[in-house]
Design a protein around this motif. Structure first.
Motif, PDB file in Angstrom:
ATOM      1  N   VAL A 177     -50.960 -21.911  93.694  1.00 57.34           N
ATOM      2  CA  VAL A 177     -51.485 -23.109  93.048  1.00 57.34           C
ATOM      3  C   VAL A 177     -51.096 -23.086  91.578  1.00 57.34           C
ATOM      4  N   ASP A 178     -51.059 -24.254  90.996  1.00 58.31           N
ATOM      5  CA  ASP A 178     -50.786 -24.357  89.567  1.00 58.31           C
ATOM      6  C   ASP A 178     -51.933 -23.699  88.806  1.00 58.31           C
ATOM      7  N   ARG A 179     -51.590 -22.907  87.817  1.00 59.24           N
ATOM      8  CA  ARG A 179     -52.612 -22.167  87.068  1.00 59.24           C
ATOM      9  C   ARG A 179     -53.575 -23.101  86.338  1.00 59.24           C
ATOM     10  N   THR A 180     -53.166 -24.324  85.989  1.00 57.45           N
ATOM     11  CA  THR A 180     -54.091 -25.253  85.333  1.00 57.45           C
ATOM     12  C   THR A 180     -55.221 -25.657  86.270  1.00 57.45           C
TER      13      THR A 180
ATOM     14  N   SER B 288     -40.003 -20.302  95.351  1.00 59.06           N
ATOM     15  CA  SER B 288     -38.822 -19.767  94.664  1.00 59.06           C
ATOM     16  C   SER B 288     -38.167 -20.794  93.750  1.00 59.06           C
ATOM     17  N   LEU B 289     -38.394 -22.064  93.994  1.00 59.97           N
ATOM     18  CA  LEU B 289     -37.762 -23.107  93.184  1.00 59.97           C
ATOM     19  C   LEU B 289     -38.350 -23.197  91.782  1.00 59.97           C
ATOM     20  N   ALA B 290     -39.663 -23.007  91.660  1.00 55.40           N
ATOM     21  CA  ALA B 290     -40.324 -23.136  90.353  1.00 55.40           C
ATOM     22  C   ALA B 290     -41.584 -22.271  90.330  1.00 55.40           C
ATOM     23  N   PRO B 291     -41.445 -20.954  90.128  1.00 56.50           N
ATOM     24  CA  PRO B 291     -42.605 -20.074  90.223  1.00 56.50           C
ATOM     25  C   PRO B 291     -43.437 -19.917  88.959  1.00 56.50           C
ATOM     26  N   ILE B 292     -42.908 -20.312  87.815  1.00 61.81           N
ATOM     27  CA  ILE B 292     -43.626 -20.095  86.560  1.00 61.81           C
ATOM     28  C   ILE B 292     -44.844 -21.014  86.491  1.00 61.81           C
ATOM     29  N   GLY B 293     -45.985 -20.431  86.112  1.00 61.55           N
ATOM     30  CA  GLY B 293     -47.219 -21.199  86.001  1.00 61.55           C
ATOM     31  C   GLY B 293     -48.019 -21.257  87.281  1.00 61.55           C
ATOM     32  N   LYS B 294     -47.676 -20.426  88.259  1.00 63.22           N
ATOM     33  CA  LYS B 294     -48.379 -20.417  89.543  1.00 63.22           C
ATOM     34  C   LYS B 294     -49.221 -19.152  89.671  1.00 63.22           C
ATOM     35  N   GLU B 295     -50.317 -19.265  90.392  1.00 63.44           N
ATOM     36  CA  GLU B 295     -51.167 -18.133  90.744  1.00 63.44           C
ATOM     37  C   GLU B 295     -51.373 -18.156  92.252  1.00 63.44           C
ATOM     38  N   ILE B 296     -51.571 -16.999  92.833  1.00 60.74           N
ATOM     39  CA  ILE B 296     -51.770 -16.869  94.267  1.00 60.74           C
ATOM     40  C   ILE B 296     -53.263 -16.747  94.545  1.00 60.74           C
ATOM     41  N   VAL B 297     -53.762 -17.613  95.430  1.00 59.47           N
ATOM     42  CA  VAL B 297     -55.182 -17.615  95.779  1.00 59.47           C
ATOM     43  C   VAL B 297     -55.327 -17.789  97.288  1.00 59.47           C
ATOM     44  N   ASP B 298     -56.532 -17.508  97.799  1.00 55.56           N
ATOM     45  CA  ASP B 298     -56.828 -17.776  99.201  1.00 55.56           C
ATOM     46  C   ASP B 298     -56.765 -19.274  99.450  1.00 55.56           C
ATOM     47  N   LYS B 299     -56.420 -19.661 100.667  1.00 50.28           N
ATOM     48  CA  LYS B 299     -56.299 -21.080 100.993  1.00 50.28           C
ATOM     49  C   LYS B 299     -57.614 -21.834 100.811  1.00 50.28           C
ATOM     50  N   ASP B 300     -58.749 -21.179 101.088  1.00 50.24           N
ATOM     51  CA  ASP B 300     -60.055 -21.817 100.897  1.00 50.24           C
ATOM     52  C   ASP B 300     -60.265 -22.192  99.439  1.00 50.24           C
ATOM     53  N   ILE B 301     -59.933 -21.292  98.546  1.00 45.42           N
ATOM     54  CA  ILE B 301     -60.068 -21.537  97.109  1.00 45.42           C
ATOM     55  C   ILE B 301     -59.129 -22.658  96.684  1.00 45.42           C
ATOM     56  N   ALA B 302     -57.913 -22.642  97.202  1.00 43.46           N
ATOM     57  CA  ALA B 302     -56.939 -23.681  96.858  1.00 43.46           C
ATOM     58  C   ALA B 302     -57.434 -25.057  97.284  1.00 43.46           C
ATOM     59  N   GLU B 303     -58.029 -25.148  98.464  1.00 45.32           N
ATOM     60  CA  GLU B 303     -58.569 -26.435  98.942  1.00 45.32           C
ATOM     61  C   GLU B 303     -59.702 -26.925  98.039  1.00 45.32           C
ATOM     62  N   ASP B 304     -60.589 -26.030  97.652  1.00 42.36           N
ATOM     63  CA  ASP B 304     -61.682 -26.400  96.740  1.00 42.36           C
ATOM     64  C   ASP B 304     -61.137 -26.872  95.397  1.00 42.36           C
ATOM     65  N   LEU B 305     -60.140 -26.161  94.860  1.00 44.00           N
ATOM     66  CA  LEU B 305     -59.543 -26.564  93.586  1.00 44.00           C
ATOM     67  C   LEU B 305     -58.902 -27.928  93.677  1.00 44.00           C
ATOM     68  N   ARG B 306     -58.157 -28.161  94.746  1.00 42.85           N
ATOM     69  CA  ARG B 306     -57.491 -29.474  94.904  1.00 42.85           C
ATOM     70  C   ARG B 306     -58.512 -30.593  95.110  1.00 42.85           C
ATOM     71  N   ARG B 307     -59.570 -30.310  95.840  1.00 39.10           N
ATOM     72  CA  ARG B 307     -60.617 -31.320  96.073  1.00 39.10           C
ATOM     73  C   ARG B 307     -61.297 -31.708  94.766  1.00 39.10           C
ATOM     74  N   ARG B 308     -61.586 -30.691  93.931  1.00 38.96           N
ATOM     75  CA  ARG B 308     -62.215 -30.971  92.636  1.00 38.96           C
ATOM     76  C   ARG B 308     -61.269 -31.720  91.689  1.00 38.96           C
ATOM     77  N   ALA B 309     -60.005 -31.359  91.732  1.00 37.88           N
ATOM     78  CA  ALA B 309     -59.040 -31.947  90.795  1.00 37.88           C
ATOM     79  C   ALA B 309     -58.646 -33.361  91.188  1.00 37.88           C
ATOM     80  N   TYR B 310     -58.510 -33.620  92.496  1.00 32.13           N
ATOM     81  CA  TYR B 310     -57.973 -34.899  92.935  1.00 32.13           C
ATOM     82  C   TYR B 310     -58.981 -35.760  93.687  1.00 32.13           C
ATOM     83  N   GLY B 311     -60.199 -35.273  93.784  1.00 35.76           N
ATOM     84  CA  GLY B 311     -61.251 -36.079  94.390  1.00 35.76           C
ATOM     85  C   GLY B 311     -61.352 -35.972  95.820  1.00 35.76           C
TER      86      GLY B 311
END
Length: 146
Positions: A60-63, A123-146
């Protein structure tokens, strides 16, 4: 589902993950040795660790994770990703894509092929990314994009 992810991660690690991680780790070491490549070494190391245990995790994007922009997610990160893409990203993505297609030719290899497709995109654009569990990624995307 966690048992299936554990089994797939163990199979991945013993069949191919260690080799992929070793390749990415070697890339990170080479980048550090060149000194000019130090800004890209962190991303290569992140991907190296990700290749050891990829099932159930995503980039996921670190932001999204921190809630603020940093040097890797701002304009310098974009420039870094462009340089990365030109020098290394496209051929690394192509390699992961080809290996992923090879894995998908067998039914048992399909989950591993999908992992390679995930690495191809990263591999195309790895800078600024962090690796997280898929559950966490879904929560982050839900909060960010509604």
């Amino acid at each position: 589902m966690r048992m299936l992810a554990l089994l797939l991660n163990l199979l991945w690690l013993f069949l191919f993950g260690w080799a992929a991680a070793l390749g990415w780790l070697l890339a990170a070491v080479v980048m550090v040795i060149t000194i000019v490549g130090i800004p890209w070494a962190r991303s290569a190391l992140t991907i190296a660790l990700f290749t050891l245990w990829p099932v159930g995790r995503t980039a996921v994007d670190r932001t999204l994770l921190t809630g603020r922009e940093d040097i890797g997610t701002g304009p310098l990160g974009t420039v870094g990703n462009i340089i990365w893409f030109v020098l290394a990203g496209w051929w690394l993505a192509l390699l992961h894509l080809v290996v992923g297609i090879g894995f998908c030719l067998t039914i048992i290899g399909i989950p591993f092929g999908f992992q390679h497709f995930k690495f191809a995109g990263l591999s195309l654009a790895p800078i600024g990314k962090e690796i997280v569990d898929k559950d966490i990624a879904e929560d982050l995307r839900r909060r960010a994009y509604g």
